[in-house]
Write a protein that holds these residues in place. Structure first.
Motif, PDB file in Angstrom:
ATOM      1  N   ALA A 148       0.818  -1.217   0.000  1.00  0.00           N
ATOM      2  CA  ALA A 148       0.000   0.000   0.000  1.00  0.00           C
ATOM      3  C   ALA A 148       0.853   1.270   0.000  1.00  0.00           C
ATOM      4  O   ALA A 148       0.556   2.222  -0.713  1.00  0.00           O
ATOM      5  N   LYS A 149       1.910   1.274   0.796  1.00  0.00           N
ATOM      6  CA  LYS A 149       2.730   2.477   0.938  1.00  0.00           C
ATOM      7  C   LYS A 149       3.786   2.625  -0.152  1.00  0.00           C
ATOM      8  O   LYS A 149       4.238   3.726  -0.427  1.00  0.00           O
ATOM      9  N   GLY A 150       4.227   1.517  -0.718  1.00  0.00           N
ATOM     10  CA  GLY A 150       5.269   1.571  -1.736  1.00  0.00           C
ATOM     11  C   GLY A 150       6.661   1.815  -1.175  1.00  0.00           C
ATOM     12  O   GLY A 150       7.579   2.150  -1.904  1.00  0.00           O
ATOM     13  N   THR A 151       6.831   1.638   0.120  1.00  0.00           N
ATOM     14  CA  THR A 151       8.128   1.852   0.758  1.00  0.00           C
ATOM     15  C   THR A 151       8.853   0.513   0.913  1.00  0.00           C
ATOM     16  O   THR A 151       8.211  -0.537   1.010  1.00  0.00           O
TER      17      THR A 151
END
Length: 98
Positions: free
Chosen positions: A84-87
């Motif tokens: 979800a965050k792409g981190t």
């Protein structure tokens, strides 16, 4: 182009989620001493800089672990990213044969 990254050994008993809350990214180093693996923690800012310059399975990285007095050539094998965050969520390094 070889990159240099400094890492620390992940303290025993600290869960990966707690590491991420404190600004560290969990990682593993495979094959540094035969089949043994080491759990590591890298600064999130260092990981961001590394991922801008390195490509998985292509870039040679000089990894230094002062806690173990180990320095060697590695290859970034896998980068797991939070869906979800792409981190960055987790990194895997493989020691290169010298």
């Amino acid at each position: 182009m070889a990159l240099t990254v400094e890492s620390q050994k992940r303290p025993e008993g600290i869960k990966p989620k707690a590491l991420r809350r404190s600004g560290l990214i969990p990682a593993n180093l495979y094959g540094h001493n035969g089949t043994e693996s080491i759990s590591l923690a890298l600064e999130a800012k260092t990981v961001d800089r590394l991922l801008k310059q390195a490509a998985p399975n292509k870039t040679e990285i000089e990894l230094s672990i002062p806690d173990l007095q180990w320095t060697g050539k590695t290859v970034l094998r896998e980068v797991q990213v939070h869906p979800a965050k792409g981190t960055p969520y987790h990194l895997s390094f493989f020691a290169a044969k010298s």
